[in-house]
Design a protein around this motif. Structure first.
Motif, PDB file in Angstrom:
ATOM      1  N   ALA A 265      -3.145   0.033  -5.112  1.00  0.00           N
ATOM      2  CA  ALA A 265      -2.291  -1.135  -4.817  1.00  0.00           C
ATOM      3  C   ALA A 265      -2.678  -2.444  -5.019  1.00  0.00           C
ATOM      4  CB  ALA A 265      -1.715  -0.398  -3.446  1.00  0.00           C
ATOM      5  N   ASP A 266      -3.804  -2.769  -4.719  1.00  0.00           N
ATOM      6  CA  ASP A 266      -4.271  -4.044  -4.732  1.00  0.00           C
ATOM      7  C   ASP A 266      -4.076  -4.763  -6.156  1.00  0.00           C
ATOM      8  OD1 ASP A 266      -5.192  -3.525  -2.041  1.00  0.00           O
ATOM      9  OD2 ASP A 266      -7.124  -3.179  -2.958  1.00  0.00           O
TER      10      ASP A 266
ATOM     11  N   GLN B 257       0.734  -1.148   0.183  1.00  0.00           N
ATOM     12  CA  GLN B 257       0.020  -0.141  -0.062  1.00  0.00           C
ATOM     13  C   GLN B 257       0.943   1.198  -0.035  1.00  0.00           C
ATOM     14  OE1 GLN B 257      -3.262   0.137  -0.273  1.00  0.00           O
ATOM     15  NE2 GLN B 257      -3.104   2.580  -0.552  1.00  0.00           N
TER      16      GLN B 257
ATOM     17  N   GLY C  40       0.415   2.580  -3.462  1.00  0.00           N
ATOM     18  CA  GLY C  40      -0.706   3.407  -3.061  1.00  0.00           C
ATOM     19  C   GLY C  40      -0.544   4.678  -2.789  1.00  0.00           C
TER      20      GLY C  40
END
Length: 234
Positions: free
Chosen positions: A176-177, A7, A11
């Motif tokens: 980010a996933d 993340q 992210g």
């Protein structure tokens, strides 16, 4: 821990890097206009500069354009145009490989020229050398990723990377996933790319902003020693 790191890197870090990239470029232009240049070394090893610079810039502009179109074009749009995911990935591998090889040739010559010639190295700042080596590493990762992509020609990895990029630029959550389980070489490529954006305002790369359309065909900077003409006349 792995989820937190994913993340943070994919992210959060992109927004930090892009913010510094944009704000830093504006601040440098406003406060340090006399440093807004590429730092010419035209008078030294001109043949290497001519070949290396043109190969590098043609290649890198094509690669950046390909990344921009390939990552940010909605999947539905190119499918509606009759281009399948598999065909899009194959085209990206071929075109990216050709221009990547051209860029690699040019960058290799530029790195050799800057590091092998003591006179050019003496006039180079640490950032000049660092950014050149970072670009070299980034290009090497990009070319290496072609061989990784050859093992999954269905385009599944490419779709994940495109979803990540589109979520980042549209400020959607969960970007980010999409890249949590992609091959490590793609992750390194993204992180290093964001790092180059982060360092952009503090390097010679800012001169790209000066003439983005006429960049490849622009003349080199002319550097003359003060009083040279008078010395020749005498």
């Amino acid at each position: 821990m792995a989820a937190f790191l994913n993340q943070a890197l994919f992210g959060l870090y992109p927004y930090v890097a892009l913010t510094v990239f944009l704000v830093g470029s504006v601040v440098r232009f406003d406060r340090e206009q006399y440093t807004w240049r590429s730092g010419s070394s035209q008078l030294l090893r001109r043949k290497l500069l001519f070949v290396g610079s043109n190969c590098f810039h043609i290649g890198v502009l094509a690669i950046l354009g390909g990344h921009f179109v390939g990552l940010l074009t909605p999947h539905e749009l190119y499918l509606a145009m009759g281009l399948s995911v598999e065909a899009k990935q194959l085209m990206a591998m071929i075109v990216g490989g050709v221009f990547g090889a051209l860029c690699f040739l040019g960058l290799t010559l530029l790195v050799y020229r800057r590091l092998a010639d003591p006179r050019i190295r003496a006039t180079s700042s640490r950032m000049d050398i660092a950014i050149l080596l970072l670009l070299y590493a980034q290009l090497t990762l990009g070319l290496s990723s072609i061989f990784v992509s050859a093992h999954h020609l269905d385009g599944s990895e490419m779709l994940k990377l495109a979803d990540w990029a589109q979520h980042i630029v549209t400020f959607q959550a969960g970007a980010a996933d999409f890249v949590a389980d992609v091959h490590p070489i793609f992750k390194l490529h993204i992180v290093l790319g964001m790092t180059i954006f982060l360092l952009f305002p503090f390097s010679r790369l800012v001169h790209i902003w000066s003439a983005p359309l006429g960049y490849v065909t622009r003349p080199y900077q002319l550097v003359r020693r003060r009083g040279g003409a008078a010395a020749r006349r005498s």
